[in-house]
Motif scaffolding. Structure first.
Motif, short mmCIF file in Angstrom:
data_model
loop_
_atom_site.label_atom_id
_atom_site.label_comp_id
_atom_site.label_asym_id
_atom_site.label_seq_id
_atom_site.Cartn_x
_atom_site.Cartn_y
_atom_site.Cartn_z
N PHE A 1 0.82 -1.22 0.00
CA PHE A 1 0.00 0.00 0.00
C PHE A 1 0.85 1.27 0.00
O PHE A 1 0.50 2.27 0.61
CB PHE A 1 -0.93 0.01 1.22
CG PHE A 1 -1.88 -1.15 1.28
CD1 PHE A 1 -3.01 -1.18 0.48
CD2 PHE A 1 -1.63 -2.23 2.11
CE1 PHE A 1 -3.89 -2.25 0.52
CE2 PHE A 1 -2.50 -3.30 2.16
CZ PHE A 1 -3.63 -3.32 1.36
N THR A 2 1.96 1.21 -0.72
CA THR A 2 2.88 2.35 -0.70
C THR A 2 2.26 3.61 -1.28
O THR A 2 2.49 4.72 -0.77
CB THR A 2 4.17 2.01 -1.47
OG1 THR A 2 3.83 1.59 -2.80
CG2 THR A 2 4.95 0.91 -0.78
N VAL A 3 1.47 3.48 -2.32
CA VAL A 3 0.86 4.66 -2.95
C VAL A 3 -0.20 5.27 -2.03
O VAL A 3 -0.18 6.47 -1.75
CB VAL A 3 0.24 4.30 -4.32
CG1 VAL A 3 -0.52 5.50 -4.88
CG2 VAL A 3 1.34 3.87 -5.29
N THR A 4 -1.12 4.44 -1.56
CA THR A 4 -2.17 4.96 -0.68
C THR A 4 -1.58 5.58 0.57
O THR A 4 -2.01 6.66 1.00
CB THR A 4 -3.14 3.83 -0.29
OG1 THR A 4 -3.79 3.35 -1.47
CG2 THR A 4 -4.19 4.32 0.68
N ASN A 5 -0.59 4.93 1.17
CA ASN A 5 0.01 5.46 2.39
C ASN A 5 0.66 6.82 2.14
O ASN A 5 0.74 7.64 3.06
CB ASN A 5 1.04 4.48 2.95
CG ASN A 5 0.39 3.26 3.59
OD1 ASN A 5 -0.78 3.30 3.97
ND2 ASN A 5 1.14 2.18 3.71
N GLN A 6 1.12 7.07 0.92
CA GLN A 6 1.70 8.37 0.59
C GLN A 6 0.60 9.39 0.25
O GLN A 6 0.67 10.55 0.66
CB GLN A 6 2.66 8.24 -0.60
CG GLN A 6 3.46 9.49 -0.90
CD GLN A 6 4.39 9.90 0.23
OE1 GLN A 6 4.86 9.05 1.00
NE2 GLN A 6 4.66 11.19 0.35
N LEU A 7 -0.41 8.95 -0.48
CA LEU A 7 -1.48 9.87 -0.88
C LEU A 7 -2.17 10.51 0.32
O LEU A 7 -2.52 11.69 0.29
CB LEU A 7 -2.51 9.15 -1.74
CG LEU A 7 -2.10 8.78 -3.16
CD1 LEU A 7 -3.23 8.01 -3.85
CD2 LEU A 7 -1.74 10.01 -3.97
N VAL A 8 -2.40 9.74 1.37
CA VAL A 8 -3.12 10.29 2.52
C VAL A 8 -2.35 11.42 3.18
O VAL A 8 -2.93 12.22 3.93
CB VAL A 8 -3.46 9.19 3.55
CG1 VAL A 8 -4.39 8.15 2.94
CG2 VAL A 8 -2.21 8.54 4.12
N LYS A 9 -1.06 11.52 2.90
CA LYS A 9 -0.24 12.61 3.44
C LYS A 9 -0.19 13.82 2.50
O LYS A 9 0.21 14.91 2.93
CB LYS A 9 1.20 12.13 3.67
CG LYS A 9 1.33 10.93 4.59
CD LYS A 9 2.77 10.44 4.60
CE LYS A 9 2.92 9.15 5.41
NZ LYS A 9 4.31 8.61 5.33
N GLU A 10 -0.59 13.64 1.24
CA GLU A 10 -0.38 14.66 0.23
C GLU A 10 -1.64 15.30 -0.33
O GLU A 10 -1.61 16.46 -0.77
CB GLU A 10 0.40 14.06 -0.96
CG GLU A 10 1.80 13.59 -0.61
CD GLU A 10 2.49 12.92 -1.79
OE1 GLU A 10 3.72 12.76 -1.73
OE2 GLU A 10 1.79 12.53 -2.76
N VAL A 11 -2.76 14.58 -0.35
CA VAL A 11 -3.92 15.07 -1.10
C VAL A 11 -4.66 16.18 -0.37
O VAL A 11 -4.73 16.21 0.87
CB VAL A 11 -4.92 13.92 -1.42
CG1 VAL A 11 -4.32 12.94 -2.40
CG2 VAL A 11 -5.41 13.24 -0.15
N ILE A 12 -5.21 17.09 -1.16
CA ILE A 12 -6.11 18.12 -0.65
C ILE A 12 -7.09 18.47 -1.77
O ILE A 12 -6.69 18.64 -2.93
CB ILE A 12 -5.34 19.37 -0.18
CG1 ILE A 12 -6.31 20.44 0.38
CG2 ILE A 12 -4.47 19.95 -1.29
CD1 ILE A 12 -5.62 21.60 1.04
N SER A 13 -8.37 18.52 -1.43
CA SER A 13 -9.40 18.84 -2.41
C SER A 13 -9.90 20.26 -2.19
O SER A 13 -10.25 20.64 -1.07
CB SER A 13 -10.57 17.85 -2.29
OG SER A 13 -10.14 16.53 -2.59
#
Length: 385
Positions: free
Chosen positions: A347-359
């Motif tokens: 889950f390397t991508v998801t674990n990184q996305l949760v730190k980076e995304v903003i809507s």
């Protein structure tokens, strides 16, 4: 400048007030509040819009997904593969039916389910794949349908965020989101691209037999009053919500185009900024083409890299700019769905996305002044911190 809203339902209603009010008034005068003419009219209108044989309205999007799985006859212990990076409803209904959720990683650029991860997750117990068309664009349906055919699996499209989007396959053939898999579900929650004024949902399919089964399930398993032929639930779209949807459906393409225009303005303002990664289209276009139809931007979601995303969220809130982090915790780390089968390395991508995304705010009423203020606030903060 008018106050910025994450979703401006008041502004949208003001533009269609008479149409909505007249449609609701018709329900009030007929008093056909459940399964009335407005529900049947909406069903037919949505079938025509999507080009799908059957629309089965129901009470909400979560029910729609659950009923789709019930209709397919999935049994306790059957494995259902879905994305780790999405709202909990997708995995929730799998667990509620005593099926076995199998969460997999997503793509780093378009946030949709990773095809290679799906391939690795298929076992003899796998019975279905649930791609979530996240933030407004389709997952790689051509590849998923090929996998499903190879392994004799069902594909259940979670179309809650992408109604009105189109998917183009490798032959250049187009299809509406939610019409490609064996069955699909959608939500009409008020903030959706096509939203009612309460809860609502629907199931789509081109399979006549499945549609018949689903119509029974949504109504206590009845096809004839007091004759219960299948195990069902009570999940009906009420007539007032159908009336709202009937008034709004003719505007859906206009609404989606307005969202695309806002997305283009955002993307242009953030172009080439080293710390801001704008949404990527699933098509061959590197950015939004003038005739973009693959994305309907239920959310406009950035990745903030080498900068403090959480501090940016606070700064936007301090400046009366609403924003959202969708999603802050991967499903495989949620207390309800923790499972020793999962390996963090998967889950390397998801674990990184949760730190980076903003809507950022995204709706049909956004204007250029608001977008300029939002983008300037984001860029100024990142450049000065």
């Amino acid at each position: 400048m008018k106050k910025i809203q994450m979703v401006d339902l008041k502004g949208q209603y003001a533009e269609i007030k008479k149409e909505v009010n007249d449609s609701i008034q018709e329900v009030l005068e007929t008093t056909a509040f459940v399964n009335g003419p407005q529900v049947h009219a909406f069903q037919k209108n949505l079938e025509d819009y999507l080009g799908v044989k059957h629309v089965i309205p129901c009470a909400n999007g979560t029910d729609a997904l659950q009923i789709a799985m019930m209709g397919l006859g999935l049994k306790p212990g059957d494995e259902v593969i879905t994305a780790d990076f999405t709202f909990a409803a997708t995995v929730e209904v799998i667990a509620l039916l005593n099926l076995t959720p199998v969460l997999v990683d997503v793509n780093p650029d378009d946030f949709n389910i990773d095809i290679e991860a799906v391939k690795k997750a298929i076992t003899p117990k796998t019975k279905a794949i649930v791609p979530v068309h996240l933030f407004g664009q389709c997952a790689n349906m051509e590849a998923l349908m090929a996998l499903a055919k190879e392994h004799n699996l069902y594909v259940i499209e979670d179309n809650a965020q992408a109604i009105g989007a189109k998917y183009t396959n490798s032959k250049g053939e187009k299809a509406m989101s939610g019409t490609i898999g064996h069955v699909a579900s959608t939500s009409f929650f008020p903030s959706k691209n096509l939203g009612c004024y309460g809860d609502g949902g629907a199931i789509f399919t081109n399979d006549d037999d499945l549609a018949h089964t689903l119509r029974g399930i949504v109504n206590h398993g009845m096809y004839k009053r007091y004759h219960h032929d299948v195990v069902g639930v009570n999940s009906r779209l009420d007539s007032i919500q159908a009336a709202v949807l009937n008034a709004k459906l003719p505007h859906l393409d206009k609404y989606n185009n307005a969202r695309r225009d806002a997305a283009r303005a955002y993307t242009k303002a953030f172009a080439n900024h080293p710390n801001i990664i704008t949404p990527k289209m699933v098509s061959e276009c590197d950015s939004m083409c003038d005739t973009c139809d693959c994305h309907v931007f239920h959310q406009y979601t950035l990745k903030i890299v080498n900068a403090d995303r959480d501090a940016l969220v606070q700064h936007l809130n301090d400046n009366q700019i609403p924003c959202g982090v969708y999603y802050p915790i991967p499903l495989h780390k949620q207390k309800a769905y923790v499972d020793e089968r999962y390996n963090e390395a998967d889950f390397t991508v998801t674990n990184q996305l949760v730190k980076e995304v903003i809507s950022l705010p995204m709706h049909t009423e956004l204007d250029s002044e608001q977008i300029s203020f939002i983008t300037k606030t984001v860029i100024d903060f990142i450049d000065n911190n």
